[in-house]
Design a protein around this motif. Structure first.
Motif, PDB file in Angstrom:
ATOM      1  N   SER A   1       0.781  -1.137   0.200  1.00 17.46           N
ATOM      2  CA  SER A   1       0.145  -0.089  -0.049  1.00 17.46           C
ATOM      3  C   SER A   1       0.861   1.336  -0.002  1.00 17.46           C
ATOM      4  CB  SER A   1      -0.856   0.125   1.301  1.00 17.46           C
ATOM      5  OG  SER A   1      -0.065   0.141   2.302  1.00 17.46           O
ATOM      6  N   VAL A   2       0.384   2.247  -0.326  1.00 17.42           N
ATOM      7  CA  VAL A   2       0.774   3.860  -0.272  1.00 17.42           C
ATOM      8  C   VAL A   2       0.323   4.421   0.822  1.00 17.42           C
ATOM      9  CG1 VAL A   2       0.953   5.985  -1.494  1.00 17.42           C
ATOM     10  CG2 VAL A   2       1.099   3.857  -3.075  1.00 17.42           C
ATOM     11  N   ARG A   3       0.899   4.618   1.934  1.00 20.57           N
ATOM     12  CA  ARG A   3       0.330   5.198   3.039  1.00 20.57           C
ATOM     13  C   ARG A   3       0.394   6.782   2.733  1.00 20.57           C
ATOM     14  NH1 ARG A   3       2.388   5.593   9.364  1.00 20.57           N
ATOM     15  NH2 ARG A   3       0.468   6.756   9.924  1.00 20.57           N
ATOM     16  N   SER A   4       1.602   7.223   2.075  1.00 14.92           N
ATOM     17  CA  SER A   4       1.659   8.671   1.972  1.00 14.92           C
ATOM     18  C   SER A   4       2.735   9.021   0.936  1.00 14.92           C
ATOM     19  CB  SER A   4       1.906   9.368   3.300  1.00 14.92           C
ATOM     20  OG  SER A   4       2.262  10.946   2.862  1.00 14.92           O
ATOM     21  N   CYS A   5       2.230   9.877  -0.100  1.00 13.41           N
ATOM     22  CA  CYS A   5       3.237  10.223  -1.048  1.00 13.41           C
ATOM     23  C   CYS A   5       2.748  11.623  -1.906  1.00 13.41           C
ATOM     24  CB  CYS A   5       3.436   8.988  -2.301  1.00 13.41           C
ATOM     25  SG  CYS A   5       4.513   9.430  -3.438  1.00 13.41           S
ATOM     26  N   ARG A   6       3.368  12.575  -1.032  1.00 13.21           N
ATOM     27  CA  ARG A   6       3.030  13.919  -1.335  1.00 13.21           C
ATOM     28  C   ARG A   6       4.381  14.848  -1.445  1.00 13.21           C
ATOM     29  NH1 ARG A   6      -0.084  14.289   3.135  1.00 13.21           N
ATOM     30  NH2 ARG A   6      -1.741  13.352   1.903  1.00 13.21           N
ATOM     31  N   ILE A   7       4.108  15.767  -2.631  1.00 13.13           N
ATOM     32  CA  ILE A   7       5.367  16.584  -2.712  1.00 13.13           C
ATOM     33  C   ILE A   7       5.535  17.328  -1.364  1.00 13.13           C
ATOM     34  CG2 ILE A   7       5.945  18.826  -3.770  1.00 13.13           C
ATOM     35  CD1 ILE A   7       4.668  17.629  -6.290  1.00 13.13           C
ATOM     36  N   GLY A   8       6.814  17.403  -1.177  1.00 13.91           N
ATOM     37  CA  GLY A   8       7.200  18.277   0.126  1.00 13.91           C
ATOM     38  C   GLY A   8       7.304  17.261   1.379  1.00 13.91           C
ATOM     39  N   GLU A   9       7.022  16.196   1.294  1.00 10.46           N
ATOM     40  CA  GLU A   9       6.939  15.196   2.409  1.00 10.46           C
ATOM     41  C   GLU A   9       7.674  13.866   2.316  1.00 10.46           C
ATOM     42  OE1 GLU A   9       3.103  14.474   3.819  1.00 10.46           O
ATOM     43  OE2 GLU A   9       2.552  16.763   4.138  1.00 10.46           O
TER      44      GLU A   9
ATOM     45  N   THR B   1       7.701  -4.538   5.857  1.00 11.41           N
ATOM     46  CA  THR B   1       8.350  -3.293   6.080  1.00 11.41           C
ATOM     47  C   THR B   1       7.894  -2.051   5.477  1.00 11.41           C
ATOM     48  OG1 THR B   1      10.645  -2.710   6.667  1.00 11.41           O
ATOM     49  CG2 THR B   1      10.185  -3.733   4.419  1.00 11.41           C
ATOM     50  N   TRP B   2       8.323  -0.990   6.142  1.00 14.92           N
ATOM     51  CA  TRP B   2       8.041   0.231   5.523  1.00 14.92           C
ATOM     52  C   TRP B   2       9.213   0.811   4.551  1.00 14.92           C
ATOM     53  CZ3 TRP B   2       3.445   2.197   5.514  1.00 14.92           C
ATOM     54  CH2 TRP B   2       2.562   1.956   6.487  1.00 14.92           C
ATOM     55  N   ARG B   3       8.862   1.431   3.406  1.00 17.54           N
ATOM     56  CA  ARG B   3       9.999   2.277   2.650  1.00 17.54           C
ATOM     57  C   ARG B   3       9.543   3.595   3.121  1.00 17.54           C
ATOM     58  NH1 ARG B   3      13.355  -0.042  -1.499  1.00 17.54           N
ATOM     59  NH2 ARG B   3      13.968  -2.170  -0.475  1.00 17.54           N
ATOM     60  N   ILE B   4      10.640   4.199   3.696  1.00 17.74           N
ATOM     61  CA  ILE B   4      10.267   5.943   3.960  1.00 17.74           C
ATOM     62  C   ILE B   4      11.329   6.701   3.184  1.00 17.74           C
ATOM     63  CG2 ILE B   4       9.959   7.486   5.461  1.00 17.74           C
ATOM     64  CD1 ILE B   4       9.180   5.472   7.542  1.00 17.74           C
ATOM     65  N   THR B   5      11.092   7.405   2.215  1.00 12.84           N
ATOM     66  CA  THR B   5      11.955   8.165   1.328  1.00 12.84           C
ATOM     67  C   THR B   5      12.344   9.245   2.044  1.00 12.84           C
ATOM     68  OG1 THR B   5      10.227   9.538  -0.035  1.00 12.84           O
ATOM     69  CG2 THR B   5      10.646   7.365  -0.691  1.00 12.84           C
ATOM     70  N   THR B   6      13.226  10.148   1.273  1.00  7.09           N
ATOM     71  CA  THR B   6      13.578  11.584   1.477  1.00  7.09           C
ATOM     72  C   THR B   6      12.589  12.418   0.873  1.00  7.09           C
ATOM     73  OG1 THR B   6      14.862  11.507  -0.549  1.00  7.09           O
ATOM     74  CG2 THR B   6      16.110  10.928   1.785  1.00  7.09           C
ATOM     75  N   PRO B   7      12.365  13.689   1.129  1.00 12.94           N
ATOM     76  CA  PRO B   7      11.458  14.377   0.840  1.00 12.94           C
ATOM     77  C   PRO B   7      10.949  14.206  -0.984  1.00 12.94           C
ATOM     78  CG  PRO B   7      12.358  15.700   2.338  1.00 12.94           C
ATOM     79  CD  PRO B   7      13.254  14.292   2.202  1.00 12.94           C
ATOM     80  N   VAL B   8       9.953  14.102  -1.077  1.00 17.19           N
ATOM     81  CA  VAL B   8       9.393  14.131  -2.613  1.00 17.19           C
ATOM     82  C   VAL B   8       9.381  15.505  -3.199  1.00 17.19           C
ATOM     83  CG1 VAL B   8       7.514  13.410  -3.979  1.00 17.19           C
ATOM     84  CG2 VAL B   8       7.972  11.965  -1.986  1.00 17.19           C
ATOM     85  N   VAL B   9      10.174  15.542  -4.359  1.00 15.52           N
ATOM     86  CA  VAL B   9      10.088  16.894  -5.006  1.00 15.52           C
ATOM     87  C   VAL B   9       9.410  16.611  -6.494  1.00 15.52           C
ATOM     88  CG1 VAL B   9      12.458  17.267  -3.919  1.00 15.52           C
ATOM     89  CG2 VAL B   9      12.215  16.377  -6.074  1.00 15.52           C
ATOM     90  N   GLU B  10       8.775  15.457  -6.695  1.00 18.67           N
ATOM     91  CA  GLU B  10       8.278  15.535  -8.135  1.00 18.67           C
ATOM     92  C   GLU B  10       7.524  14.308  -8.119  1.00 18.67           C
ATOM     93  OE1 GLU B  10       9.579  15.486 -12.763  1.00 18.67           O
ATOM     94  OE2 GLU B  10      10.731  16.567 -11.153  1.00 18.67           O
TER      95      GLU B  10
END
Length: 102
Positions: free
Chosen positions: A64-72, A88-97
């Motif tokens: 699932s996608v929990r959150s994927c929003r520009i700036g977060e 497991t969770w994959r958590i990224t660095t801030p999304v820019v595009e």
């Protein structure tokens, strides 16, 4: 490509290219896959370090996608390729595009 500001958590279809500060992700919501290309980003200014993760540059099962929003930071629930019981969770660095490509 169609620029968007987020991938809705309830999305049931679509293919997205998500660019973060350090990497680029290809997310296929319908096929439920996530691929990470580390270090592929035009937005690496600052002190961001590129981490190496297991299964980089390979499709991994997206639960699932929990959150994927520009700036977060993006947050994705994934399972292990070789053992679907391991999640497991994959958590990224801030999304820019974010671009919808399909």
């Amino acid at each position: 490509m169609t620029p968007v500001t987020e991938i809705p958590p309830d999305a049931s279809d679509g293919v997205f290219v998500v660019v973060t500060r350090t990497s680029t992700y290809l997310i296929d919501v319908a096929e439920k896959t996530l691929l990470r290309a580390p270090g592929v980003s035009e937005h690496t200014e600052g002190d961001w370090e590129v981490s190496e993760l297991r299964r980089d540059s390979q499709d991994i099962p997206l639960l699932s996608v929990r959150s994927c929003r520009i700036g977060e930071p993006g947050q994705f629930w994934v399972s292990a390729v070789d053992d679907p019981a391991v999640r497991t969770w994959r958590i990224t660095t801030p999304v820019v595009e974010i671009d919808r490509i399909g």
